[in-house]
Structures are given as C-alpha cells and as structure tokens.
Scaffold this active site. Structure first.
Site, PDB file in Angstrom:
ATOM      1  N   HIS A 252      -3.126   8.733  -9.734  1.00 37.04           N
ATOM      2  CA  HIS A 252      -2.648   7.185  -8.673  1.00 37.04           C
ATOM      3  C   HIS A 252      -1.405   6.640  -9.212  1.00 37.04           C
ATOM      4  O   HIS A 252      -2.224   6.082 -10.133  1.00 37.04           O
ATOM      5  CB  HIS A 252      -3.739   7.225  -7.704  1.00 37.04           C
ATOM      6  CG  HIS A 252      -3.686   6.500  -6.434  1.00 37.04           C
ATOM      7  ND1 HIS A 252      -2.769   5.120  -6.893  1.00 37.04           N
ATOM      8  CD2 HIS A 252      -3.270   6.484  -5.696  1.00 37.04           C
ATOM      9  CE1 HIS A 252      -2.863   4.980  -5.755  1.00 37.04           C
ATOM     10  NE2 HIS A 252      -3.285   5.471  -4.350  1.00 37.04           N
ATOM     11  N   ARG A 272       0.458  -1.043   0.318  1.00 39.46           N
ATOM     12  CA  ARG A 272       2.553  -0.872   0.197  1.00 39.46           C
ATOM     13  C   ARG A 272       3.229  -0.637   2.126  1.00 39.46           C
ATOM     14  O   ARG A 272       3.864  -0.770   1.817  1.00 39.46           O
ATOM     15  CB  ARG A 272       3.042   0.385  -0.750  1.00 39.46           C
ATOM     16  CG  ARG A 272       2.895  -0.164  -2.055  1.00 39.46           C
ATOM     17  CD  ARG A 272       3.161   1.068  -3.162  1.00 39.46           C
ATOM     18  NE  ARG A 272       1.325   1.597  -3.502  1.00 39.46           N
ATOM     19  CZ  ARG A 272       1.729   3.132  -3.617  1.00 39.46           C
ATOM     20  NH1 ARG A 272       2.927   3.487  -3.623  1.00 39.46           N
ATOM     21  NH2 ARG A 272       0.597   3.891  -3.703  1.00 39.46           N
TER      22      ARG A 272
END
Lengths: 643, 354
Positions: A252, A272
């Site tokens: 990740h 994000r």
C-alpha cells in the site's frame, strides 16, 4: 495412541478456517444449505483483519453514477490487475458484488446513504465511477460486525428450533489449525489447538474452506495483524493444492512511517480521493512525473486540472495521486531513493493545507481520531509521513473460479478471500477485496456444502496422521536448545523486507532463497519456553513454518518472473512483457521443497475481450493474441453485416 | 535513543499470580503495546496478551494501565512521566486466563441473547431506502469495536459477579439502542426488551462506560438514556413532581443527604472489600507525584461509600421527600465518577493469602 485418544473430537459437514469476511460469508452459506458448520477463528470472534478495511466495498450498483455497470467494473478490475486476472473470477465478482452488498442490508448493515436514500458510493483509485459502498472510513468493521451478527441471528434460529445455539453453526474462537488431514486425496478433517488452554482439537469433516487471509507478517513494515502468517497458503500446499501469483504482493503506497506507534498503519486512499496530495521534501507535488503511458489519457497533466476534478469529475481528468496503488508505491519509493524523502524515509501526504479542519474531520473521522490518539499527529494541521507498507497478497490458492475448489491433487478443499489467488491478477484495486470476500465466500461455502452432500462415504481420519500432528505441534516446547521464535521471525522479516520487497533484483532474490534455506534449518529447531496455556511464543513457533514456506514461494516466483507488472517490480526487467502475461507461476510442494511450474492463463471469452479497445489491449497482449482479437472483431462485423 | 523504563506487569493464571517488575527499553513515539511486544521478544517470551490490528480498530488489546481500562495500542508512552512506573493488569471484571488475557465469553453470551435485526417484511434486497440523518444515530453505536472496556468498567458487574446473569452491560444496551433506532428494523419492543431482559434498570448513569470508550461513543447520553426514557415516562408520578417542588435539593432535611457512617450493605466482601477501581483521569499534582513514585499495592484505600442511610439503617426512599424519582446511587449520591486515582487499586483475589 494414548495421546490421540484424549483429543477432543468434533464432527462437522463443513469446517471454515478463518473468521474474517470470507470465512463468515462462507459459513453463513454452508449453514443456509443445511450443513453443520464450524468456524475456526485464530482470534476472538469479530476481531479479524477485515475490520481494518477502510475505503469500502466496490460494487457496480450505479447509485451515484448511473453509467456504472458490471462491464465497467470488470474492465477496471482487469486493468488494475494488468490483465493477469483470472477473467472468470473478475467477471463473477463484477456481476455479483451488488447483490452481495444489498444482502448485507437485510442482515442489518447501515451504509452511508445518497440523497435519495440509496447506498452511497465513493470514488477510489482505479475505479472509473464512484463505486465503493462505505460507512465513513470503517467499512470493514461494518462488514465483519454485520456478518458476525447474521451468524448470531442464525444461531438464535437454531436455538429456537433445536434448543441449542451451537446446533448447526459454532464458532471456535482463539483456535489455530496446524494441519489438514487427508484420506487419500480427500480432505478428512483438520487438526489444531485451543490457544487458551493449549489443548488439541480434531475436526472430522469432508469439506474445508480456507479463509485465512494473507501473509504480511513475513514483512518488516506491514499493515497486517499477527494472524497474517500464511496459514491457509501453507495448509493448502501441504495437502497437495497449488498456489498461483505468489510473486505479487501489494505494498500500500501510504502507510505511516513515523512515529513508530503507527508504523505500517494505512492512511486510506480516501485521503487522496478527498483532496490529499503527495509531496517530497522539496515541497513538490511529484506524482505528475510518474504517470505511466498506459494511464496517460485518464490522468490530469496539470495541478489546475487535477484540482478541478474534485468538484467536476465529468469534465476533468483525475489527479495522478489516484493512480493504482502499485504506481503510487513505486513513485514514492523512487522519490525516497533519490534523496527527496522525509527523515523517517517516506514522503509527505498533505491534506491539512488543502481542506478546512472541519471538513477533514467530517470526511475522515476515524483517520483523524486514529492519528490524533495513536500518535498525537493532527492531520488537520500537519502533513503525514507515509511510505509503502506490505498490505495484501494477490497470490494464493489456485481455485476453480466458479466453486472456489482448490486445484491440485486434493479434493474437498475450498478457498476464498485473500488466501485464494487469481481474482486480482498482479494488482488489486482498492475496494475490490471486501466485495471479493462476499462474492467468493458465498460461492466457496455453497460449493463446499454441495461437495459434502454428494459424497457417498465420509473420508476417515488416520490415527497416524493425528499422532504426527501432535508431535509436530509439541516439538518446539520440548526443545530447549533452539532459537527464540521472535528472533527467527525478525530475521525472516529482514530477509523478505530487504531482499524480496517492493523493488526486486535477481542477485538479491537468489540471495534471499539462500537465506530462507538457512532459516528453514533454524526454524526446524526453534524452541519455545513456557507451557501450553496461552503461550504466544509457542504459537509463533508453530506459525513460523507456514510463514517460511510461503516466503519461499514468493521469492522463487519473484526470481522466475522476468518482468515488472502490478505488485511485482524487477529493477532488472522494468517493463511489462506481453509474453509473461500469458503465464501463471504455480507453486506446489514436492516433499519439503517448493516446486515452480509455468501454466498458461485461461483465454478470455470473446464477449469479454470485446469490452476493451484495441488500443488498450495492444499495451498488454502479444501480436499473436492481437491477431486473434482482430479476427474476432472481423467475424463479429461480418455477422452484423450478414444480419 | 531509547530509555529504560520501569514496567510492572501482572503475571499469573486462574490459580493466582502477582505483579512482576521489568526494566524495558522505550523509544520515542511508542505505545504500551509496543512495550509489551518488546517484553515478549526479550524477557518474557510467554507473556500472554491479546492484540490484532495495533491501530485501535479491533478492540483486542484491552487492559488496565495504572488502574485505567484502556487499549494498549492507544496508550502513548509519552503520556507518562519519564520516571513513572507503568503498571499493566488484566481486565478485572472477567476471569483471568493467563497474564493479560481474560475470559470475555460473558460478552459473547450476552450478544447471543440480544435479538438480532429483524428485516422489514416485503422489502427486497436493493430496495432499502434510508436517509443519512436517520442512519447516523445507529451508525454511532455501530462504531463499537467490542473492546469490552465499558463492560469491564461498569460497576454493576465489576465487583458484582452475582449481577452478571441479569445484566447485559453497556455494550449490549447500545446494541439494543442501535436496533431501536434502525430505520427499518421490524421489531418495536427493543426498549421494553432492554428493560425486562437486559437489566437496563441496574444502570444508574454514572457514565463510566462513556468515559472509557476508545471510540468516544456517547453510550450513556445517546444510547442508555433514550432507552430509559420510556421507562421513566411510565414511572412518572405527579406526587413525585409535587414533592420535588416542595423540597428542592438543598432544602431537604440534612439527615437524608449526608452520611456519617459507611455501610457495608452493598459491598459485602468485608475484610478485603476495600477495592474500588474506576476509570478516570486526574490532573491532581499529588496524585501524579504518587503515581510517579510507583503504586503501593498494600496501601489503605478508602472503603466504598454506601448510600446514605437514616438512623434506622434504612434508605430515605420516600419519594415525597427525596429529590429524585428513582433509587439513590448504590455508591452514595455524593460520590462523583470517575474516582480520583489514589482511590484506585488492583487486588488479585489471591493476594491476601500469601
């Protein structure tokens, strides 16, 4: 004989190993099919690693954007996996996810809603439309709690009908399975121990569903819990099943790297999606430099365009921070290696300067609280320090896509969720794992039940095998000369983290295999102090051999695959090679040794490959395959003209 | 970079045990669970402790840290003074299995007794329609990570095993509340069920559960009190209202609200009953100085305060003269929670036998 006579024995139709999303969904299905079902949970009931999933569950319900449908979801999944996915699994997943999500509402789940009262769906990396059903940023918890409560509700029905909660479905909490027992090639049962007492337990069952999750504990920096020691992968190998895609691990991109109390913990992609950007130590928003050619059309080239996307996604291209995970992880890795990283070896993820404190708290409540409380970091005021963390293994048990039945020589073994391989190809899209658990958990549970039904005679457990299992399990306690399991785990994590990590090289991989062989000798002599009652040192000593064999599979396959694709990046072979796309690397066990073979990928059906542009396929397929595709299109055109 | 710190960890099992001293390295930015893991990797390989996510999401590493019920993964070492002894003990309300691991099966039994969600008849999957504002009330309770700290701290069962059969505890009150507030749950008797079967009436709203909740769920205000409302409605009596008007708090004859003696009526453990531990935070300098010096486990702690009784040893339970409609707190209405830390202690049942 005397030892095996005293072992607690249970008879079940289906034994599900693992009590995360896939395991619970499989157990529900087996119980609904009328089978007597046991759920084996390494932790307490409801603590499984599924609770960690934050973003949501991807399902093309089309609640937010009505243009979404299973074909679009299928395309996104194949693209994310760089076309290495088992197409049939990706197809089933895309088609069945919406039903599986809706079903959860009938179990009592409460997802966030749209204005017209439907399940809300959010944007996520790699998904063309808003697709992730979510509950704030604690979707995994909602999923596990809902399934847990559904099992309780089934137990209540059984209590009303049969007088006992445990009549048809029972949870064995804090119980670890160490061996599967076979009768010839057929599964006959499973052997393990209660963590609490250290007493052994034997399940006699014709069908076993593996749902044990992943392998992350073999890595230094990981978001995975202690349970993720590759138990299911190893049990499958030892019983004659095969593993595929083991070289593909998802790192990740945004795990916390500082402070240590939160090291490895994920910062959800929604940070994000909701406006967070990645910056290097020069303060530069660097992701624009890392958009690969295959994605150039879909991603913004300027900060202005990227920033407009948050409010007007239909007329602007998405920000490059939302590229698939592997791309973002590689970009961060490159920045850090180029000397533009933070002191702790990550980059900055900044949402504080881009959204108001109030909005951050409202949209990312558990992110905010988590870092405030765990690390005294206020994400509304300061940027986070993030870097790649081992998160998910795409590889796993090679299964029949429709039933989840394991390939290889064994019969009666099924796998679902992270422990199974193929669905995600070389890289998993965020949000696809929660729906994967539900879709294939249900399938594996259902098919395990019908397999048990069609057997004419129940396979028998051999006493000798049980005696051997007892001996293996007790061995670390009886040795006092070996090394500490904690030391061995640390050494294993160092080998995997340093040599089989996110960026791989031939020399290092070969070196890793040598070191793993040494570790194998040392693990064979591991000793644990203390007694059998709740002894974590002993438990780890037993888990080590699973971690080791799975690590060997990963290292071997990573050395073999001479290309970079998804979760496998070779510095010495930095590009994708269409020839390698046609190959799955299959691991099996030959005695003690891991054997690796090549196996061609199944060929996508015409109506499925027809969903893609030729221009896009050209990036992935060999010339030969493209010629087939052209012939296919020509046939279709001719047919149309003929009508 | 790291410094050596003093830890005291309870080691033992259901047959007994004691606090053991460890000097262990602590680095910047670590939490108590990091230190427990370091102990396992060094001095105490068989130290039993539950954990999973190490991120405050699974609720496995519940323990009592300096007497406070907490998650090990969410207790930062920076919240302690450099020279402060950190004492880690298992959850007291549940039977010890080994070291920091307790038998929490009580909670799973109560979970099984709570009636499950009842889907609305005739609504097909996919056709559920709910407004965000309506689901949010239940969503607050579904944040629960089942760490059972609220169950551990609740005084109805913490020192009263005998109440366990009749009392489900805060975790399952909010489960009932969650279903009560679920927009589509088909059952309409969640509150009555909580009152009749879960022992909601035992709760006297001391809010200790809310205080220890790592998810900051307002267990009492948003869960338990709304559940109690209907019950209170039913018990509402105009005479009580009149009594309250006549004798407002402060005007009630003093004999009824002060207590000169400590009764043992509630805490019948007698000789070793001087143990009363509750969660709470204190910024009292004296208390912090004492905590820094280490906890003396043989100190005298005040006996629990029983409710005020009159000269005949009876509770002032005449609703006309009392200032509230329900029974007084079993701890005395003058006791406020959380209790100050110097009144906290941990004593293993076997402690006094040695």
């Amino acid at each position: 004989m005397t030892t095996t006579n005293r072992i607690e024995r249970h008879h079940y139709d289906v034994v599900v190993i693992g009590a995360g999303g896939a395991g619970l969904r499989a157990a529900i299905e087996a119980r609904l099919a009328g089978k007597k079902t046991a759920i084996i949970s390494k932790s307490l009931f409801g603590k499984a690693h599924t609770v960690m999933a934050e973003g949501g569950a991807a399902a093309a319900m089309g609640n937010v954007n009505s243009r979404d449908n299973w074909q679009v979801h299928f395309r996104d999944t194949m693209r994310g996996g760089k076309f290495l996915n088992n197409f049939r699994m990706a197809e089933l997943h895309a088609k069945e996810s919406p039903q599986r999500i809706w079903e959860l509402e009938t179990y009592g789940a409460l997802f966030d809603r749209t204005k017209d009262g439907k399940i809300s769906q959010r944007n996520f990396g790699g998904h063309e439309y808003p697709r992730l059903a979510h509950v704030g940023d604690r979707t995994g918890l909602e999923l596990i709690r809902t399934l847990q409560q559904k099992i309780v509700s089934l137990q209540q029905e059984d209590k009303a009908e049969l007088g006992s909660y445990d009549a048809r479905i029972k949870v064995f909490a804090e119980t670890t399975i160490t061996e599967l027992l076979l009768d010839g090639e057929k599964v006959a049962g499973a052997f393990g121990y209660y963590r609490e007492s250290g007493e052994f337990i034997l399940f006699e069952a014709p069908a076993v569903v593996l749902a044990t999750g992943g392998v992350g504990r073999s890595y230094k920096v990981t978001s995975n819990s202690w349970e993720y020691t590759g138990d299911g992968h190893a049990l499958a190998l030892r019983s004659g099943a095969t593993l595929i895609n083991m070289e593909f691990l998802q790192f990740h991109p945004t795990g916390m790297v500082w402070p240590p109390s939160v090291k490895g913990i994920l910062v959800t992609e929604s940070v994000r999606g909701d406006g967070g950007v990645l910056k290097n130590s020069d303060g530069k928003r660097f992701m624009f430099d890392y958009v690969p050619d295959v994605f150039r059309k879909q991603y913004a080239e300027t900060e202005e365009e990227a920033d407009r996307w948050y409010t007007d996604p239909d007329n602007n291209r998405r920000p490059p921070e939302l590229l698939p995970r592997d791309e973002v992880a590689r970009a961060i890795n490159s920045e850090v290696k180029a000397g533009r990283g933070t002191p702790a070896g990550g980059v900055y993820l900044d949402i504080a300067s881009r959204r108001s404190a109030e909005e951050i708290r409202r949209r990312l409540p558990s992110m905010y609280h988590q870092f405030k409380e765990l690390a005294d970091v206020d994400i509304t005021k300061e940027p986070m320090e993030v870097g790649p963390t081992c998160h998910y293994v795409m590889g796993g048990v090679e299964v029949d896509p429709d039933s989840g039945a394991a390939y290889g020589s064994v019969r009666g073994l099924f796998a679902a969720g992270e422990v199974s391989g193929g669905m995600h190809g070389s890289n998993r899209l965020g949000g696809n794992s929660l729906s994967d658990l539900l879709v294939f958990g249900k399938r594996a549970g259902g098919h395990a039940a019908s397999y048990a039904d069609q057997l004419t005679a129940r396979p028998k457990v051999a006493i000798g095998a049980v005696e051997a299992a007892v001996e293996t399990a007790l061995a670390p306690l009886q040795r006092d000369t070996g090394e500490s399991p904690y030391q061995l785990q640390q050494d294993l994590q160092a080998v995997m983290g340093d040599l089989v990590g996110i960026i791989r090289r031939e020399g290092e991989l070969a070196d890793a295999l040598g070191r793993l062989a040494e570790l194998r000798e040392r693990v064979a002599k591991v000793s644990a102090v203390g007694g059998r009652r709740y002894n974590p040192g002993w438990h780890l000593a037993l888990d080590l051999r699973n971690m080791l064999v799975v690590s060997e599979c990963t290292a071997k396959a990573a050395l073999e695959r001479q290309e970079s694709r998804g979760g496998h990046t070779r510095e010495d072979f930095p590009t994708m090679d269409p020839k390698w796309r046609r190959v799955n690397l299959v691991c099996s066990l030959d005695g003690d040794a891991v054997r690796l073979t090549h196996k061609p990928l199944p060929k996508m059906r015409a109506e499925l490959i027809g969903l893609f542009d030729r221009a896009e396929l050209a990036k992935y397929l060999t010339d030969e395959e493209l010629a087939d595709f052209d012939a296919l299109v020509a046939d279709a055109d001719a047919e149309e003209a003929g009508n | 970079m790291g410094t050596k710190r003093h830890f005291r960890v309870w080691r033992g099992d259901d047959s007994g045990g004691d606090l053991q001293d460890y000097q262990v390295e602590v680095n910047e930015g670590e939490v108590v669970l990091d230190i427990i893991h370091r102990l396992q990797a060094t001095d105490a390989p068989d130290l039993a402790c539950r954990w999973n996510c190490k991120a405050g999401k699974c609720g496995s590493c519940s323990m009592e840290i300096n007497g406070m019920p907490k998650l090990g993964c969410m207790t930062r070492m920076s919240t302690f003074e450099e020279n402060e002894t950190v004492t880690v003990t298992p959850l007291r309300t549940f039977p010890v299995i080994r070291d920091l691991v307790t038998d929490v099966s009580f909670n799973y039994e109560k979970a099984r007794e709570t009636p499950a969600f009842a889907p609305p008849a005739g609504v097909a999957p996919g056709d559920y329609r709910m407004q965000q504002v309506d689901v949010e009330r239940s969503q607050e309770f579904r944040k629960c990570i089942e760490c059972f700290l609220c169950q551990n701290t609740c005084h109805v069962i913490r020192d009263h095993d005998e109440n366990k059969h009749a009392f489900a505890g805060p975790r399952y009150f909010i489960r009932a509340a969650e279903l009560d507030m679920h927009p589509l749950d088909a059952r309409t008797d969640r509150r009555e069920y909580a009152q009749a079967e879960q022992g909601l009436g035992f709760c006297n709203i001391t809010k200790c559960c809310t205080e220890v909740c790592p998810e900051h769920i307002k267990i009492t205000d948003n869960g338990i009190i709304p559940m109690k409302e209907r019950v209170v409605d039913r018990r509402y009596d105009p005479l009580v209202w009149l009594g309250n008007k006549i004798f407002r708090r402060g005007q009630v004859p003093q004999t009824f609200v002060t207590s000169a003696k400590h009764g043992d009526a509630v805490h019948s453990h007698g000789a070793q009953g001087g143990v009363h531990s509750h969660a709470g935070d204190s910024h009292d300098p004296a208390a912090e100085a004492q905590a820094q010096a280490g906890v003396n486990w043989h100190r005298e702690v005040p006996k629990p305060t029983a409710p005020a009784v009159d000269d005949n040893g009876k509770l002032p339970l005449t609703e006309l003269t009392f200032d509230r409609a329900a029974a007084p707190s079993p701890f005395g209405d003058d006791v406020t929670f959380p209790l100050p830390p110097e009144h906290l202690n941990f004593a293993h049942p076997e402690q006094d036998k040695h």
